[in-house]
Design an enzyme around this catalytic site. Structure first.
Site, PDB file in Angstrom:
ATOM      1  N   LYS A 120      70.335 109.871 -65.003  1.00 43.02           N
ATOM      2  CA  LYS A 120      69.842 111.422 -64.926  1.00 43.02           C
ATOM      3  C   LYS A 120      69.414 111.614 -63.392  1.00 43.02           C
ATOM      4  O   LYS A 120      69.849 112.332 -62.938  1.00 43.02           O
ATOM      5  CB  LYS A 120      69.062 111.481 -66.112  1.00 43.02           C
ATOM      6  CG  LYS A 120      69.844 111.749 -67.571  1.00 43.02           C
ATOM      7  CD  LYS A 120      68.798 111.010 -68.505  1.00 43.02           C
ATOM      8  CE  LYS A 120      69.450 110.561 -69.737  1.00 43.02           C
ATOM      9  NZ  LYS A 120      70.590 111.186 -70.223  1.00 43.02           N
ATOM     10  N   TRP A 147      66.309 110.042 -79.721  1.00 46.31           N
ATOM     11  CA  TRP A 147      66.168 108.959 -78.837  1.00 46.31           C
ATOM     12  C   TRP A 147      64.945 108.031 -79.284  1.00 46.31           C
ATOM     13  O   TRP A 147      64.978 106.881 -79.667  1.00 46.31           O
ATOM     14  CB  TRP A 147      65.891 109.028 -77.297  1.00 46.31           C
ATOM     15  CG  TRP A 147      67.189 109.685 -76.975  1.00 46.31           C
ATOM     16  CD1 TRP A 147      67.627 110.859 -76.410  1.00 46.31           C
ATOM     17  CD2 TRP A 147      68.786 109.045 -76.937  1.00 46.31           C
ATOM     18  NE1 TRP A 147      68.963 111.098 -75.956  1.00 46.31           N
ATOM     19  CE2 TRP A 147      69.384 109.949 -76.496  1.00 46.31           C
ATOM     20  CE3 TRP A 147      69.270 107.841 -77.397  1.00 46.31           C
ATOM     21  CZ2 TRP A 147      70.788 109.786 -76.355  1.00 46.31           C
ATOM     22  CZ3 TRP A 147      70.504 107.584 -77.493  1.00 46.31           C
ATOM     23  CH2 TRP A 147      71.406 108.444 -76.711  1.00 46.31           C
ATOM     24  N   ASP A 189      59.631 105.805 -72.674  1.00 49.69           N
ATOM     25  CA  ASP A 189      61.189 105.991 -72.219  1.00 49.69           C
ATOM     26  C   ASP A 189      60.876 107.010 -71.420  1.00 49.69           C
ATOM     27  O   ASP A 189      60.923 108.151 -71.699  1.00 49.69           O
ATOM     28  CB  ASP A 189      61.810 106.215 -73.523  1.00 49.69           C
ATOM     29  CG  ASP A 189      63.329 106.400 -73.387  1.00 49.69           C
ATOM     30  OD1 ASP A 189      63.647 106.579 -72.107  1.00 49.69           O
ATOM     31  OD2 ASP A 189      64.100 106.629 -74.363  1.00 49.69           O
TER      32      ASP A 189
HETATM   33  C1  LIG Z   1      65.354 109.767 -73.406  1.00 53.04           C
HETATM   34  C2  LIG Z   1      66.496 109.065 -73.740  1.00 53.04           C
HETATM   35  N1  LIG Z   1      66.334 107.767 -73.985  1.00 53.04           N
HETATM   36  C3  LIG Z   1      67.449 106.819 -74.305  1.00 53.04           C
HETATM   37  C4  LIG Z   1      68.753 107.367 -74.009  1.00 53.04           C
HETATM   38  C5  LIG Z   1      69.721 106.271 -74.119  1.00 53.04           C
HETATM   39  O1  LIG Z   1      70.341 105.811 -72.703  1.00 53.04           O
HETATM   40  P1  LIG Z   1      71.466 104.886 -72.580  1.00 53.04           P
HETATM   41  O2  LIG Z   1      72.605 105.497 -73.018  1.00 53.04           O
HETATM   42  O3  LIG Z   1      71.319 104.433 -71.082  1.00 53.04           O
HETATM   43  O4  LIG Z   1      71.414 103.609 -73.362  1.00 53.04           O
HETATM   44  C6  LIG Z   1      69.049 108.445 -73.562  1.00 53.04           C
HETATM   45  C7  LIG Z   1      70.164 109.056 -73.160  1.00 53.04           C
HETATM   46  O5  LIG Z   1      70.599 110.006 -72.827  1.00 53.04           O
HETATM   47  C8  LIG Z   1      67.851 109.703 -73.389  1.00 53.04           C
HETATM   48  O6  LIG Z   1      68.137 110.615 -73.013  1.00 53.04           O
END
Ligand SMILES: Cc1ncc(COP(=O)(O)O)c(C=O)c1O
Length: 373
Positions: A205, A111, A181
């Site tokens: 989550k 991510w 994040d």
């Molecule tokens: C730490 C983290 N950041 C970003 C994301 C991406 O999130 P989204 O699917 O809401 O765009 C995730 C998805 O699991 C994640 O775990």
């Protein structure tokens, strides 16, 4: 063994508290808000206007609970947006990148890497540390990071959902605004959120269903004018000005998020929930550490309390992993397959995941190792 409802170890969308399902199901049938005798209150959350007083009250309560329960400082702006955390990867450099300055990132997983990619497409980007070379099995120690003074911001991923690593503490970024994040560990324990200049999290989550993204930030950061090329909907200023109602929000998702935060509050807040989370993760890591078949992926000191990842040993590890996952599914343990990019296994044990589910997993692992290890 077959069970009526499996234990849900999914990484997200993820398990939510049973009482939230019940409260939400009732609101889908008819809101019936105490003290609200409007016609909207006699309708379903799925069909009322986002401009109605009834929704306004739900929205405002959700925002108030973000401050009260999650510990977002009172003077921060709170936005409930769409586009997931992934849209924030792009909105950040568009809105907060300062011409002539680099945007700094710590690369602790897939991510983070996606966030870095968006930044690179939009401006100068500095990766101050990375644990990619060791399959993201740890959070690089702050002392090893390269200098990021003078950057427009420093971005970190507080919990790496795929690899199962987590910052033990949020870093100090000095004068450089810290962007975090927090998608997979927001609300999981007390955190010094006043260190954070802007934090964001997809709700799916620890906060609710997919389709809502929490963004909170210091007001002065969001009042910056974005460059002319940035579309109206991608400007933080637009959403601040319209209190997240620039376009139709995810009204249902916001109601569920409010219900989840009410539940956290009833449980005693992030402090109480954090203790349970530490106990749950502690049991699972202890089981992994004493096993000779399973080994934890994340190094000690970087281990996530939300996503516990592990692999199986031996030459026939792929076949054994498959057998393990199949047997686990038969035993009512759902969603244990590791992310496709790393393989192995992962147990996501967010706030709503019950401790008895961790006990069931530990017992299952011991039994599997005894009989097939
Ligand atoms: C730490 C983290 N950041 C970003 C994301 C991406 O999130 P989204 O699917 O809401 O765009 C995730 C998805 O699991 C994640 O775990």
């Amino acid at each position: 063994m077959s069970v009526a409802r499996p234990y849900n170890f999914s990484a997200g969308p993820a398990i939510l508290p049973t009482s939230v399902f019940e409260e939400t199901a009732a609101a889908v049938r008819q809101l019936n808000v105490p003290g609200d005798d409007s016609l909207e209150s006699k309708l379903s959350i799925l069909e009322i206007s986002h401009r109605s007083k009834t929704f306004d009250a739900i929205h405002n309560e959700a925002i108030a609970l973000v401050h009260e329960v999650l510990g977002v400082p009172d003077d921060y702006e709170v936005l409930l947006l769409q586009g997931g955390a992934s849209l924030q990867f792009a909105m950040l450099p568009m809105n907060l990148g300062v011409p002539g300055k680099a945007a700094a990132y710590v690369d602790t997983g897939a991510w983070s890497a996606k966030a870095i990619k968006e930044s690179k497409g939009l401006g100068e980007t500095l990766v101050v540390a990375s644990s990619k070379d060791t399959t993201y099995d740890h959070i690089p120690a702050e002392a090893t990071w390269s200098d990021f003074a003078g950057s427009s911001y420093l971005h970190v991923t507080s919990n790496n959902t795929i690899y199962g690593t987590e910052f033990a503490e949020l870093p100090d970024s000095g004068d450089v605004p810290l962007i975090v994040d927090l998608s997979s560990n927001i609300g999981s324990r007390p955190m010094a959120l006043d260190k954070v200049a802007l934090g964001y999290a997809g709700a799916q989550k620890n906060l609710g269903p997919s389709g809502v993204t929490l963004v909170f930030a210091r007001k002065e950061l969001l009042s910056r004018e974005a460059p002319g090329y940035v579309p109206t909907i991608l400007r933080y200023g637009t959403h601040v000005e319209k209190n997240s109602l620039f376009n139709t929000p995810n009204t249902f998702g916001i109601l569920v998020l409010r219900n989840v935060l009410r539940w956290v509050k009833r449980r005693g807040g992030v402090e109480a929930v954090g203790k349970v989370n530490a106990a749950k993760a502690g049991k699972l890591y202890a089981a992994l550490d004493e096993s000779s078949l399973f080994s934890a992926h994340a190094k000690e000191g970087s281990r996530s309390q939300m996503n516990v990842t592990w692999t199986l040993g031996g030459e026939d590890r792929d076949a054994k992993t498959k057998d393990f996952l199949a047997a686990a599914a038969t035993a009512g343990l759902s969603g244990l397959k590791g992310h496709r990019s790393v393989g192995g296994c992962r147990a996501s044990i967010y706030n709503a995941f019950p401790e008895d589910g961790v006990d069931a997993l530990v017992e299952f692992m011991r039994e599997f190792e005894r009989t097939q290890g």
